[in-house]
Design a protein around this motif. Structure first.
Motif, short mmCIF file in Angstrom:
data_model
loop_
_atom_site.label_atom_id
_atom_site.label_comp_id
_atom_site.label_asym_id
_atom_site.label_seq_id
_atom_site.Cartn_x
_atom_site.Cartn_y
_atom_site.Cartn_z
N ASP A 72 -30.42 -55.61 -57.85
CA ASP A 72 -30.13 -55.45 -59.28
C ASP A 72 -28.63 -55.19 -59.43
N LEU A 73 -27.90 -56.12 -60.05
CA LEU A 73 -26.45 -55.98 -60.15
C LEU A 73 -26.04 -54.74 -60.91
N ASP A 74 -26.79 -54.36 -61.94
CA ASP A 74 -26.47 -53.14 -62.69
C ASP A 74 -26.54 -51.92 -61.78
N HIS A 75 -27.55 -51.89 -60.91
CA HIS A 75 -27.69 -50.78 -59.97
C HIS A 75 -26.52 -50.75 -58.99
N VAL A 76 -26.14 -51.92 -58.51
CA VAL A 76 -25.03 -52.00 -57.55
C VAL A 76 -23.74 -51.52 -58.20
N TYR A 77 -23.49 -51.94 -59.44
CA TYR A 77 -22.27 -51.52 -60.12
C TYR A 77 -22.28 -50.02 -60.42
N MET A 78 -23.45 -49.49 -60.79
CA MET A 78 -23.55 -48.03 -61.01
C MET A 78 -23.33 -47.27 -59.71
N LEU A 79 -23.79 -47.85 -58.61
CA LEU A 79 -23.60 -47.20 -57.32
C LEU A 79 -22.11 -47.14 -56.98
N PHE A 80 -21.38 -48.20 -57.31
CA PHE A 80 -19.93 -48.18 -57.09
C PHE A 80 -19.26 -47.10 -57.95
N GLU A 81 -19.71 -46.94 -59.18
CA GLU A 81 -19.16 -45.88 -60.03
C GLU A 81 -19.40 -44.52 -59.39
N PHE A 82 -20.61 -44.35 -58.86
CA PHE A 82 -20.99 -43.10 -58.20
C PHE A 82 -20.11 -42.86 -56.97
N ARG A 83 -19.93 -43.92 -56.17
CA ARG A 83 -19.10 -43.80 -54.97
C ARG A 83 -17.65 -43.48 -55.33
N ARG A 84 -17.15 -44.07 -56.41
CA ARG A 84 -15.76 -43.83 -56.81
C ARG A 84 -15.55 -42.35 -57.12
N ASN A 204 -11.18 -52.06 -55.39
CA ASN A 204 -10.93 -53.36 -54.75
C ASN A 204 -12.18 -53.88 -54.06
N THR A 205 -12.96 -52.97 -53.48
CA THR A 205 -14.21 -53.39 -52.84
C THR A 205 -15.18 -53.93 -53.89
N LEU A 206 -15.23 -53.27 -55.04
CA LEU A 206 -16.10 -53.75 -56.12
C LEU A 206 -15.64 -55.12 -56.62
N ASP A 207 -14.33 -55.31 -56.75
CA ASP A 207 -13.82 -56.61 -57.18
C ASP A 207 -14.24 -57.70 -56.21
N ASP A 208 -14.19 -57.39 -54.92
CA ASP A 208 -14.60 -58.37 -53.92
C ASP A 208 -16.09 -58.68 -54.02
N TYR A 209 -16.88 -57.66 -54.32
CA TYR A 209 -18.32 -57.87 -54.52
C TYR A 209 -18.54 -58.84 -55.69
N ARG A 210 -17.85 -58.57 -56.78
CA ARG A 210 -18.00 -59.42 -57.97
C ARG A 210 -17.64 -60.87 -57.66
N LYS A 211 -16.52 -61.07 -56.97
CA LYS A 211 -16.08 -62.42 -56.64
C LYS A 211 -17.09 -63.13 -55.74
N GLU A 212 -17.59 -62.39 -54.76
CA GLU A 212 -18.57 -62.99 -53.84
C GLU A 212 -19.85 -63.36 -54.58
N ILE A 213 -20.29 -62.50 -55.47
CA ILE A 213 -21.51 -62.76 -56.23
C ILE A 213 -21.33 -63.99 -57.11
N GLN A 214 -20.18 -64.07 -57.79
CA GLN A 214 -19.91 -65.23 -58.65
C GLN A 214 -19.88 -66.51 -57.83
N GLN A 215 -19.27 -66.45 -56.66
CA GLN A 215 -19.18 -67.62 -55.81
C GLN A 215 -20.58 -68.09 -55.39
N ARG A 216 -21.44 -67.14 -55.03
CA ARG A 216 -22.78 -67.49 -54.61
C ARG A 216 -23.62 -68.06 -55.76
N LEU A 217 -23.39 -67.48 -56.95
CA LEU A 217 -24.13 -67.97 -58.11
C LEU A 217 -23.74 -69.40 -58.46
N PHE A 218 -22.42 -69.66 -58.43
CA PHE A 218 -21.94 -70.99 -58.76
C PHE A 218 -22.35 -72.02 -57.71
N SER A 219 -22.31 -71.61 -56.44
CA SER A 219 -22.68 -72.54 -55.37
C SER A 219 -24.16 -72.86 -55.42
N SER A 220 -25.00 -71.87 -55.79
CA SER A 220 -26.43 -72.11 -55.87
C SER A 220 -26.77 -72.97 -57.08
#
Length: 222
Positions: A72-84, A204-220
């Motif tokens: 769940d992307l919302d959960h992943v992003y909230m987890l990054f907020e928590f980690r920050r 920066n780690t979160l930004d990389d996650y976002r980029k990777e997710i977008q790349q996978r979505l577009f490629s699929s």
């Protein structure tokens, strides 16, 4: 039969036998058990007895996994907020409180992570990465933050299905430099610089996650 606890402590899984509370009123025992259970220190197993909880039971940390969905992307992003929030504060406190041995542990872990990147060994990179964040949490001298950091990283590892865990590519190259910036700020005893470097690392780690997710979505989609 229960083993006698060593050095005055009780290990996870240790059964708290009735004879250990003899001489204490049942009311006091019941209230103590109620409080310890709420804190996650002990667990009652119906028909078996009372046992010392493992570390994941402390503060209810292990219960996070009961509702966290790693896909769940919302959960992943909230987890990054928590980690920050966590790692900004652990780095700030570590800059104020780290002992010489703890500074060496942070430096050694950063070196392992760098060696993993330079040799292309994902296992070594991940080992150093985990050890680095754990060492900073230890240097904060706050057991609550130590538990929370460990639990959050465990949950993030579960999100590998959509994230970058295990990559030793461009993301790792940046992570190695960011680790060095955090370490240097902690070593210099500069709490705000350490907090800023830790926040930048998580962002920066979160930004990389976002980029990777977008790349996978577009490629699929293609």
């Amino acid at each position: 039969m229960t083993d006698t606890p060593r050095e005055g402590g009780y290990r996870p899984g240790y059964e708290v036998a009735a004879e250990q509370v003899l001489g204490t009123s049942r009311t006091v025992v019941r209230e103590a058990v109620k409080i310890l259970s709420a804190l996650g220190r002990v667990r009652a197993q119906k028909g078996r007895g009372l046992y010392v909880a493992d570390d994941e039971g402390m503060l209810g940390a292990g219960r996070f996994a009961s509702f966290f969905l790693p896909t769940d992307l919302d959960h992943v992003y909230m987890l990054f907020e928590f980690r920050r929030a966590q790692e900004t504060e652990t780095s700030r406190l570590a800059a104020r409180r780290a002992a010489p041995a703890e500074l060496r542990a942070i430096e050694d872990a950063a070196a392992v992570c760098r060696r993993g990147f330079e040799t292309g060994r994902e296992d070594l990179f991940n080992e150093g990465d985990d050890a680095f964040h754990a060492a900073i949490a230890t240097a904060s001298h706050n057991m609550f933050l130590q538990i929370a950091v460990r639990e959050a990283r465990r949950l993030q590892a579960q999100s590998a299905i959509i994230g970058l865990r295990g990559s030793v590519g461009g993301h790792a190259a940046k992570a190695v430099e960011e680790h060095d910036a955090i370490h240097q700020a902690i070593r210099a005893g500069d709490p705000e610089a350490a907090a800023h470097a830790a926040a930048a690392h998580i962002d920066n780690t979160l930004d990389d996650y976002r980029k990777e997710i977008q790349q996978r979505l577009f490629s699929s989609a293609g």
